[in-house]
Design an enzyme around this catalytic site. Structure first.
Site: not given
Ligand code: BES
Ligand code: ZN
Ligand code: ZN
Length: 509
Positions: A269, A274, A281, A292, A351, A353, A355
């Site tokens: 990834k 992000d 966020k 990210d 967010d 994204e 996946r």
């Molecule tokens: N890049 C983030 C995941 C992340 C968050 C990694 C904090 C390290 C620290 C990812 O893209 C994300 O934002 N995922 C969301 C998914 C949710 C919206 C289903 C998450 O984990 O909150």
């Molecule tokens: Zn992300």
């Molecule tokens: Zn994200």
């Protein structure tokens, strides 16, 4: 950093050093808890004799990774002796790695420039132990100061490693390989630490091209937005839509074996930033989202190590890179896209994204008739909540691959934990208006449902069997791992899983 392996100190040039570059000897000590009179055991007794007048036990306990520098003592031509504690328990490879890291911390703190390690006298010191110690030292040497204008102190240190056992050439091999591996991990860390404005997808691709330039049997291909459109990678385009910086798809090929050998495909990834997009966020800690792209950096590092070691195996690295930004061109919650494999996806949270971009890379990976696919991604905050910053959670339904991963992580010394992934998680990812939704309809298990989403994009081999696949969620371990690991920066990118991926690949040679 200059390193030299030698069988005895007479081969050293450090005897000729001027006084302005003090040369330090590192010597190891163990604890002997049962012996009240002499709680310290010197691994090299001749060094002990020269320090007879000092009551060392009064200030040094020889606890594991404890270090103390005694300046101004004269032993041979050294201007100081550094004591390194080994504790009283079993000292395994990971202990040596930690020791290397601890010594590097002390070397940096004391601004030393010429250091000799004396390993003679150890009960057993295998080539792998030397490798692990060297790895810890070189990993510990990593600094990210390229963006600071104030004096960038050169950390140029000359290291001599001395032991009579080094006449055996396995030590040299282990020593050289450890340095190549550490260099690859440090390259991965450097990419991770670069801020988003210095490393948009376009530059990440250039960095990959630069890094592999001149490395035999490697080829880097970069697809721009136009090509990504032609390749129908809907998820990657969807995520990149809101940014002024276009997405990139990066293909790194390493051909170390016959063309008939099925490749191992690593997928990363590569979100160079992000923001969350329209589902933006909160501002607290949002700056961390420059990390990210650590999955991508991790894939680059692992491939770099494979190429440096010249392994007889075919490996392909695929990186789906984009910047997730909110703007009038950005994907909106509720939008639907079509993936390269024909499945339609509702984007209910912009967010989630990672996946989306990974899905496209997994479809492409499946088309390469791979023997196995491994992906690395900072995919879910839930992963960091579940396992913290030491264990990396991995997901696979393939038991053979699970066993390979566990074995590889034992050798690399990295901590992994098998996480649940089952068909119920896939149920939660069904869409209302499209085939899939990018967020779960259920509550909790956010890392498992994210993995279940990815699984929808892993294909089958020619016989109709599922391609062996494992997903590593490095959200908790890719950066800021704290002070627990001596050879890892406490705040920056860790380069986690580069060494485990390398061991998985080595097991397939
Ligand atoms: N890049 C983030 C995941 C992340 C968050 C990694 C904090 C390290 C620290 C990812 O893209 C994300 O934002 N995922 C969301 C998914 C949710 C919206 C289903 C998450 O984990 O909150
Ligand atoms: Zn992300
Ligand atoms: Zn994200």
């Amino acid at each position: 950093m200059k390193t030299q392996l030698m069988q005895n100190e007479t081969q050293m040039s450090s005897g000729k050093k001027s006084n302005s570059t003090p040369s330090i000897l590192v010597t190891f000590l163990k604890q002997d808890k049962d012996n009240k009179k002499s709680p310290l055991t010197w691994v090299t007794p001749s060094v002990a004799q020269s320090l007879e007048n000092i009551n060392i036990a009064s200030f040094f306990k020889a606890a594991k990774n404890e270090t103390t520098l005694i300046r101004g003592v004269s032993y041979k031509s050294y201007q100081g002796v550094m004591l390194a504690g080994m504790g009283s328990e079993k000292f395994d490879q990971e202990s040596w790695r930690q020791m290397g890291g601890a010594l590097m911390k002390a070397i940096k703190a004391n601004k030393l420039s010429h250091v000799t390690f004396l390993f003679d006298g150890l009960e057993s010191f295998l080539p792998q132990d030397l490798g692990a110690m060297t790895e810890g030292l070189c990993l510990g040497a990593y600094d990210f100061n390229q963006l600071k204008t104030a004096s960038k102190e050169s950390s140029e240190v000359t290291f001599n490693f001395v032991a009579t056992a080094f006449k055996n050439k396995e030590y040299k091999t282990s020593f050289d390989q450890a340095q190549m591996v550490a260099e690859s991990v440090n390259e991965s860390r450097r990419l991770g630490d670069l801020p988003g404005n210095y490393l948009p997808p376009r530059v990440l691709a250039l960095e990959a091209q630069k890094l592999f330039k001149g490395l035999p049997k490697t080829k880097v291909t970069v697809w721009d937005k136009k090509r990504i459109e032609k390749e129908r990678m809907g998820g990657l385009l969807t995520v990149g839509k809101g940014s002024a910086e276009d997405p990139r798809f990066i293909i790194i090929e390493y051909k170390g074996a016959a063309v008939s050998e099925k490749p191992i495909v690593l997928v990363g990834k590569g979100l160079t930033f992000d923001s969350g997009g329209i589902s933006i966020k909160p501002s607290a800690a949002m700056e961390e989202m420059k990390y990210d792209m650590c999955g991508a950096a991790n894939v680059i590092g692992a491939l770099h190590a494979v190429a440096k070691l010249g392994l007889k195996v075919n490996v392909v690295g695929l990186i789906a890179s984009a910047e997730n930004m909110p703007s009038h061109t950005a994907v909106k919650p509720g939008d639907v896209y079509t993936s390269r494999n024909g499945k339609t996806v509702e984007v209910n949270n912009t967010d989630a994204e990672g996946r989306l971009v990974l899905g496209e890379a997994l479809v492409y990976a499946s088309e390469l008739s791979p023997q196995l696919i491994i992906d690395a991604a900072t995919l879910t905050g839930a992963m960091a909540v579940a396992l913290g910053n030491l264990y990396t959670g991995y997901f696979t339904k393939n038991l053979e691959l699970k066993a390979d991963i566990e074995k590889a992580a034992k050798v690399s010394g990295e901590w992994v934990w098998n996480m649940p992934l089952c068909d119920f998680h896939s149920e939660d990812m069904k869409g209302i208006y499209a085939d899939l939704s990018n967020i779960s309809s259920g509550k909790g298990a956010g890392s498992s449902t994210a993995a279940a989403f990815l699984e929808q994009f892993v294909g089958q081999d020619k016989k109709g069997n599922k391609i062996p696949w494992a997903h590593f969620d490095i959200a908790g371990t890719a950066w800021a791992v704290g002070n627990r690991l001596n050879y890892c920066p406490s705040k920056g990118a860790s380069g986690v899983m580069v060494r485990t991926f390398l061991e998985i690949i080595k097991s397939k040679v």
